[in-house]
Design a protein around this motif. Sequence first.
Motif, PDB file in Angstrom:
ATOM      1  N   HIS A 137       0.813  -1.220   0.000  1.00 16.19           N
ATOM      2  CA  HIS A 137       0.000   0.000   0.000  1.00 16.19           C
ATOM      3  C   HIS A 137       0.846   1.270   0.000  1.00 16.19           C
ATOM      4  O   HIS A 137       0.279   2.371  -0.020  1.00 16.19           O
ATOM      5  N   LEU A 138       2.171   1.133   0.055  1.00 14.06           N
ATOM      6  CA  LEU A 138       3.011   2.323   0.087  1.00 14.06           C
ATOM      7  C   LEU A 138       2.819   3.176  -1.161  1.00 14.06           C
ATOM      8  O   LEU A 138       2.792   4.413  -1.094  1.00 14.06           O
ATOM      9  N   ALA A 139       2.676   2.536  -2.313  1.00 14.44           N
ATOM     10  CA  ALA A 139       2.469   3.282  -3.552  1.00 14.44           C
ATOM     11  C   ALA A 139       1.139   4.034  -3.522  1.00 14.44           C
ATOM     12  O   ALA A 139       1.039   5.165  -4.009  1.00 14.44           O
ATOM     13  N   ASP A 140       0.100   3.409  -2.941  1.00 12.41           N
ATOM     14  CA  ASP A 140      -1.198   4.078  -2.842  1.00 12.41           C
ATOM     15  C   ASP A 140      -1.128   5.294  -1.931  1.00 12.41           C
ATOM     16  O   ASP A 140      -1.792   6.308  -2.178  1.00 12.41           O
ATOM     17  N   TRP A 141      -0.333   5.213  -0.870  1.00 16.61           N
ATOM     18  CA  TRP A 141      -0.153   6.365   0.016  1.00 16.61           C
ATOM     19  C   TRP A 141       0.569   7.488  -0.721  1.00 16.61           C
ATOM     20  O   TRP A 141       0.210   8.665  -0.569  1.00 16.61           O
ATOM     21  N   THR A 142       1.569   7.130  -1.523  1.00 17.44           N
ATOM     22  CA  THR A 142       2.305   8.138  -2.284  1.00 17.44           C
ATOM     23  C   THR A 142       1.400   8.830  -3.300  1.00 17.44           C
ATOM     24  O   THR A 142       1.518  10.044  -3.528  1.00 17.44           O
ATOM     25  N   GLN A 143       0.477   8.067  -3.881  1.00 18.46           N
ATOM     26  CA  GLN A 143      -0.450   8.614  -4.872  1.00 18.46           C
ATOM     27  C   GLN A 143      -1.693   9.239  -4.239  1.00 18.46           C
ATOM     28  O   GLN A 143      -2.602   9.652  -4.938  1.00 18.46           O
ATOM     29  N   ARG A 144      -1.737   9.253  -2.905  1.00 20.94           N
ATOM     30  CA  ARG A 144      -2.831   9.876  -2.155  1.00 20.94           C
ATOM     31  C   ARG A 144      -4.194   9.273  -2.495  1.00 20.94           C
ATOM     32  O   ARG A 144      -5.167   9.985  -2.757  1.00 20.94           O
ATOM     33  N   LYS A 145      -4.252   7.954  -2.478  1.00 17.86           N
ATOM     34  CA  LYS A 145      -5.530   7.267  -2.645  1.00 17.86           C
ATOM     35  C   LYS A 145      -6.198   7.201  -1.281  1.00 17.86           C
ATOM     36  O   LYS A 145      -5.908   6.347  -0.452  1.00 17.86           O
ATOM     37  N   TRP A 146      -7.129   8.145  -1.057  1.00  7.67           N
ATOM     38  CA  TRP A 146      -7.665   8.367   0.283  1.00  7.67           C
ATOM     39  C   TRP A 146      -8.485   7.190   0.791  1.00  7.67           C
ATOM     40  O   TRP A 146      -8.565   6.970   2.005  1.00  7.67           O
TER      41      TRP A 146
END
Length: 226
Positions: A137-146
């Motif tokens: 999920h680190l990539a999703d956090w970087t892409q700001r997937k809320w």
Amino acid sequence: MLDSLTRYFVAISALTVGLSSAVAMIMLSAYLSIFDWTLIWIIEYSDLAKLALVGTALASGIYITAFQYIQSIYDAYTDKTKFRYFIFGFMILIWGLTTGRELYLDYASNGPLYSYHLAKTLSWGLFLFIAFVGPSHLADWTQRKWSVIGSDISMLTVFLGLTAATFAFYTRDVSENSHEIKTKSATFDRTKIIMMLSHHVVFMVEKRVVVIPASDVVKIETVAVR
């Protein structure tokens, strides 16, 4: 890394203090609610601030030490998908066998440690799940997937609450540490200290939760476990 920490020092400091305060509130509420949920109302800002400062110090050290290793660990973790599933499956097997045996023995003997073992099972299970899912999920956090960020924060909140509850059950049902508390007017033998706050001392005596002013305490002696 040092340049980034220097540039965003104020923001990182504020975020660390805020996260530490939130974690302190969550874990303190979950811990005290196992004994008596009304104990939450005697918590003062000074108590919360003290716990938050301790949490901030610990979190800061962990963040600074671990940040530089996260990316390399994540790369190695995601490059070996089959190995990752094998390790996760092996850990689940060990966790299932260990906790399953404890819960079965509690159920068969109607033992008093059922609540503790159940809370420990759930907290360890959720920890393994977070450890397995978190890096992806680190990539999703970087892409700001809320939506992902919100679900991860909710899961982490539940994990923190379960961890605090597990420690509370351990203190109440498992720990053999006891204290003798002498006050200005009485002496309490074989007590289990739940928490020492700025203006109150909370402890258990024969399954009763007792709250006394900290100013009334004369001496606290630890009774050695033989």
